[in-house]
Design an enzyme around this catalytic site. Sequence first.
Site, short mmCIF file in Angstrom:
data_model
loop_
_atom_site.label_atom_id
_atom_site.label_comp_id
_atom_site.label_asym_id
_atom_site.label_seq_id
_atom_site.Cartn_x
_atom_site.Cartn_y
_atom_site.Cartn_z
N LYS A 297 -4.58 -16.36 12.09
CA LYS A 297 -5.21 -17.68 11.90
C LYS A 297 -4.62 -18.70 12.87
O LYS A 297 -3.41 -18.75 13.06
CB LYS A 297 -4.92 -18.17 10.47
N THR B 167 -3.79 -30.54 5.05
CA THR B 167 -4.12 -29.11 5.18
C THR B 167 -3.23 -28.26 4.28
O THR B 167 -3.02 -27.08 4.54
CB THR B 167 -3.96 -28.65 6.65
N GLY C 178 -2.33 -25.76 1.73
CA GLY C 178 -3.04 -24.69 1.04
C GLY C 178 -4.25 -24.13 1.75
O GLY C 178 -5.02 -23.37 1.16
N THR C 179 -4.41 -24.44 3.03
CA THR C 179 -5.58 -23.90 3.75
C THR C 179 -5.56 -22.37 3.80
O THR C 179 -6.60 -21.73 3.68
CB THR C 179 -5.66 -24.44 5.19
N GLY C 180 -4.35 -21.80 3.99
CA GLY C 180 -4.24 -20.34 4.09
C GLY C 180 -4.58 -19.66 2.76
O GLY C 180 -5.26 -18.63 2.73
N CYS C 181 -4.10 -20.26 1.66
CA CYS C 181 -4.39 -19.72 0.32
C CYS C 181 -5.90 -19.77 0.08
O CYS C 181 -6.51 -18.82 -0.43
CB CYS C 181 -3.70 -20.54 -0.76
N1 LIG Z 1 -6.84 -29.05 11.38
C1 LIG Z 1 -7.65 -28.03 11.18
N2 LIG Z 1 -8.97 -28.11 11.53
C2 LIG Z 1 -9.81 -27.06 11.31
N3 LIG Z 1 -9.43 -25.90 10.79
C3 LIG Z 1 -8.14 -25.75 10.45
C4 LIG Z 1 -7.18 -26.79 10.61
N4 LIG Z 1 -5.97 -26.36 10.14
C5 LIG Z 1 -6.17 -25.10 9.70
N5 LIG Z 1 -7.47 -24.71 9.90
C6 LIG Z 1 -8.07 -23.44 9.52
O1 LIG Z 1 -7.64 -23.16 8.19
C7 LIG Z 1 -7.47 -21.77 8.00
C8 LIG Z 1 -6.05 -21.49 7.53
O2 LIG Z 1 -5.20 -21.44 8.67
P1 LIG Z 1 -3.71 -21.96 8.71
O3 LIG Z 1 -3.14 -21.51 10.02
O4 LIG Z 1 -3.69 -23.44 8.42
O5 LIG Z 1 -3.09 -21.17 7.49
P2 LIG Z 1 -1.69 -21.31 6.80
O6 LIG Z 1 -0.71 -21.98 7.74
O7 LIG Z 1 -1.34 -19.96 6.31
O8 LIG Z 1 -1.96 -22.29 5.58
P3 LIG Z 1 -0.96 -22.69 4.35
O9 LIG Z 1 0.34 -21.99 4.58
O10 LIG Z 1 -0.83 -24.17 4.36
O11 LIG Z 1 -1.67 -22.23 3.11
C9 LIG Z 1 -7.83 -21.12 9.34
O12 LIG Z 1 -9.19 -20.75 9.32
C10 LIG Z 1 -7.57 -22.24 10.33
O13 LIG Z 1 -8.31 -22.07 11.53
C1 LIG Z 2 3.06 -21.35 -4.29
C2 LIG Z 2 2.63 -21.54 -2.88
N1 LIG Z 2 2.03 -20.52 -2.23
C3 LIG Z 2 1.64 -20.67 -0.95
C4 LIG Z 2 1.85 -21.87 -0.28
C5 LIG Z 2 1.45 -21.99 1.18
O1 LIG Z 2 0.61 -23.01 1.40
C6 LIG Z 2 2.48 -22.93 -0.99
N2 LIG Z 2 2.72 -24.14 -0.42
N3 LIG Z 2 2.85 -22.73 -2.29
#
Ligand SMILES: Nc1ncnc2c1ncn2[C@@H]1O[C@H](COP(=O)(O)OP(=O)(O)OP(=O)(O)O)[C@@H](O)[C@H]1O
Ligand SMILES: Cc1ncc(CO)c(N)n1
Length: 267
Positions: A173, A204, A206-209
Site C-alpha cells: 500500500k 487517515t 485506520g485506513t489500513g484496517c
Molecule cells: N492521503 C491519502 N489519500 C488517498 N489515499 C490514501 C491516503 N493515505 C492512505 N491512502 C490509501 O489508504 C489505503 C491504506 O494505506 P496506508 O498506507 O495508509 O495503510 P496503513 O498505513 O496500513 O494504515 P493504518 O496503519 O493507519 O491503518 C491505501 O489504499 C492507500 O493508498
Molecule cells: C488496534 C489497532 N489496530 C491497528 C491500528 C493501525 O491503524 C491501530 N491504530 N490500532
Amino acid sequence: MKRVLTIAGSDCSGGAGIQADIKTMSAHGVFAMSVIVSVVAENTSRVIDIQDVTPDMIEKQMDAIYEDIGTDAVKVGMLSTPQCMRAVAKKLTEYRPENIVIDPVMYAKNGCPLMDPRSIDTFKSVVLPLADLLTPNIPEAEEITGMKIETIDDMKAAALKIHEMGCRAVLVKGGHYIGDASDVLFDGETFHFFTTKRIHTKNTHGTGCTLSSAIASNLANGCTMAEAVRRGKNYVTMAIEHALELGKGCGPTNHFYDLYQNGLKTL
Ligand SMILES: Nc1ncnc2c1ncn2[C@@H]1O[C@H](COP(=O)(O)OP(=O)(O)OP(=O)(O)O)[C@@H](O)[C@H]1O
Ligand SMILES: Cc1ncc(CO)c(N)n1
C-alpha cells in the site's frame, strides 16, 4: 448473509482496529464477528497502553466462532507478540478458513509501535504463510523484506519477495509514498495497480484496517482478488475523502458516508 471475522486489536477511539473493521464490514452488508487479541488504550494522537488477551482466551474465541457460525472470509490485524501470533496461527491452521486477509500491523498512523519488534521473525515464519492476501504498507514491507522502498518498481520487487515467503498474494500500500496514493497488487501471477490522487488530509487513522476489511468483505461476497482490491480501494478513498475532523491528531475515516447518502440518514 456472508460472514466475516476480524482477529485484531481493539481501538477504544473507534477509528482503527476491531472497531474500524466492524464498521467497514457492516457498510458492506456482511455479518461481522470479532476475536479480540489485544485491548489498546489509544486515540487519534497516541497509544497509551496495550494489554494482550491471553493465548488461551484467543483460542477459545476462535473455537466459539468455528464450532457455530463459521466464516466466509477472515481479516487479521494487530498481533502484538509471538504468543498472540502462535495462538491465532494454531487455530487458523486447525480450522482452515477461506479468504484470509492479513494486515501486518506494526505502527499506528501517529508512529506508535503496535507490534513488539522481536516478533517479526515469528510473524514471517508462522503468520505470513497463512495469508491469501498480505497487505503491508511501505514501512511494513521494508521491515519484512529488509529492502528500501522508494519507487513503484521497489514496491513491485517487495511484493514479489514477500510472495516468495509463502503468501498467495501481496498488496503493497502506498499511503506512505510521496505522490499519488498508489497500491501494487501481485496476485501470484500478475501485477495490478490501483492509483488515486493523494487526498490532503491528516485524518487517515485506520485506513489500513478499513482497506483490509473491505477486501475481506468483497472476497466473502465472491469477488476475485483483483476485483476485491479494486472495490476496497474505492471504498477507502471515499472514507478518506469524507474523513471526520474528530480528535486532536490523525482523525478517523468516514465508514458510512455512502450509506448515509443513500438513505439511512432519513431513518
Ligand atoms: N492521503 C491519502 N489519500 C488517498 N489515499 C490514501 C491516503 N493515505 C492512505 N491512502 C490509501 O489508504 C489505503 C491504506 O494505506 P496506508 O498506507 O495508509 O495503510 P496503513 O498505513 O496500513 O494504515 P493504518 O496503519 O493507519 O491503518 C491505501 O489504499 C492507500 O493508498
Ligand atoms: C488496534 C489497532 N489496530 C491497528 C491500528 C493501525 O491503524 C491501530 N491504530 N490500532
